[in-house]
Design an enzyme around this catalytic site. Structure first.
Site: not given
Length: 276
Positions: A33, A144, A146, A182
């Site tokens: 993130h 990328k 996802d 996560s």
């Protein structure tokens, strides 16, 4: 850095901004993130990050209730990346009425991830469009990792003429290649030691394609077998075209290798692009 929890207040804050760059997240931030935030920060303008766990993209049996929520730590990390505004609404703010209007994805939304998580992309597309309408950015940054989600968001932006530049960021990885996520926090110590195999399997598949092998179905099947023998429950290992995530022809050169599999109770996804 400002933390804002209402749509009205956010719109007031951004009303006079000439350029807004946006990174949507569900919180529980990790280095992947933060990489998105740094890419967004480099674009200039007002950097907005959202933190919202979106119920619409979770099936009833999935981990919405136990999804890690670490807002205080997230806020510190976002401040360290130069984020200007954090939008952190609650469910009542985002969905004051039961959501009865949805963004229905194209057929791609029912393949790969969509096959194993029915309704997932409808929930993603709906909340992303809603966030876009709230934030009204000129640029949005997505990872990328996802890959299918990235393609669906890009298609939505293009076909609905939203006028947003969607920037793709490379996948951040641990030292053993595991894509940062996560949900990695759910892994036990022994599962974490095994988890890097998913990336290694895709690397081996890429090497075999680069060396000239073209029996895509056989290569996919062999990859599934290897993971299964090591305790994984595999949803798919797939060779697809980068352009549209459809099955490739022998003449197609720009491919992406995608995988989703469970290790214990944790579902992991990954992908690698390859040109052959």
């Amino acid at each position: 850095m400002q933390v804002i929890d209402s749509i009205h207040a956010l719109r007031e804050r951004l009303r006079d901004e000439r350029s807004v760059v946006f990174v949507p997240t569900m919180g529980n931030l990790h280095e992947g993130h933060l990489q998105l935030m740094r890419i967004a920060r480099a674009r200039g303008g007002c950097l907005v990050a959202s933190v919202f766990v979106n119920r619409l993209q979770f099936a009833p049996h999935e981990d919405f209730d136990r999804y890690p929520r670490t807002f205080e730590a997230d806020r510190e990390q976002l401040a360290s990346c130069g984020v200007d505004v954090v939008f952190a609404p609650d469910e009542a703010q985002m969905y004051p009425d039961p959501q009865t209007y949805f963004v229905e994805p194209p057929p791609l939304g029912g393949q790969l991830e969509g096959e194993f998580r029915p309704g997932f992309f409808r929930g993603v597309a709906t909340v992303v469009l809603k966030l876009f309408n709230i934030v009204r950015p000129q640029v949005a940054v997505f990872g990328k990792k996802d890959y299918q989600q990235l393609m669906i968001v890009r298609g939505m932006v293009r076909q609905l003429a939203l006028g947003i530049e969607v920037v793709a960021a490379e996948t951040a990885r641990a030292s053993d290649g595991l894509a940062l996520s996560s949900r990695n926090a759910y892994l036990s110590a022994s599962e974490r030691a095994e988890a890097g195999r998913l990336y290694r399997t895709l690397q081996e598949l890429r090497s075999r394609l680069v060396s000239g092998e073209r029996d895509f179905a056989a290569l996919e099947s062999e990859s599934v077998t290897k993971l299964t023998k090591n305790g994984w429950v595999v949803d798919y290992v797939a060779v697809r075209k980068q352009s549209d995530l459809q099955s490739p022809r022998l003449v197609d050169q720009d491919l992406v290798l995608l995988a989703a599999a469970r290790l214990g109770k944790t579902r992991l996804i990954d992908n690698i692009e390859v040109s052959i």
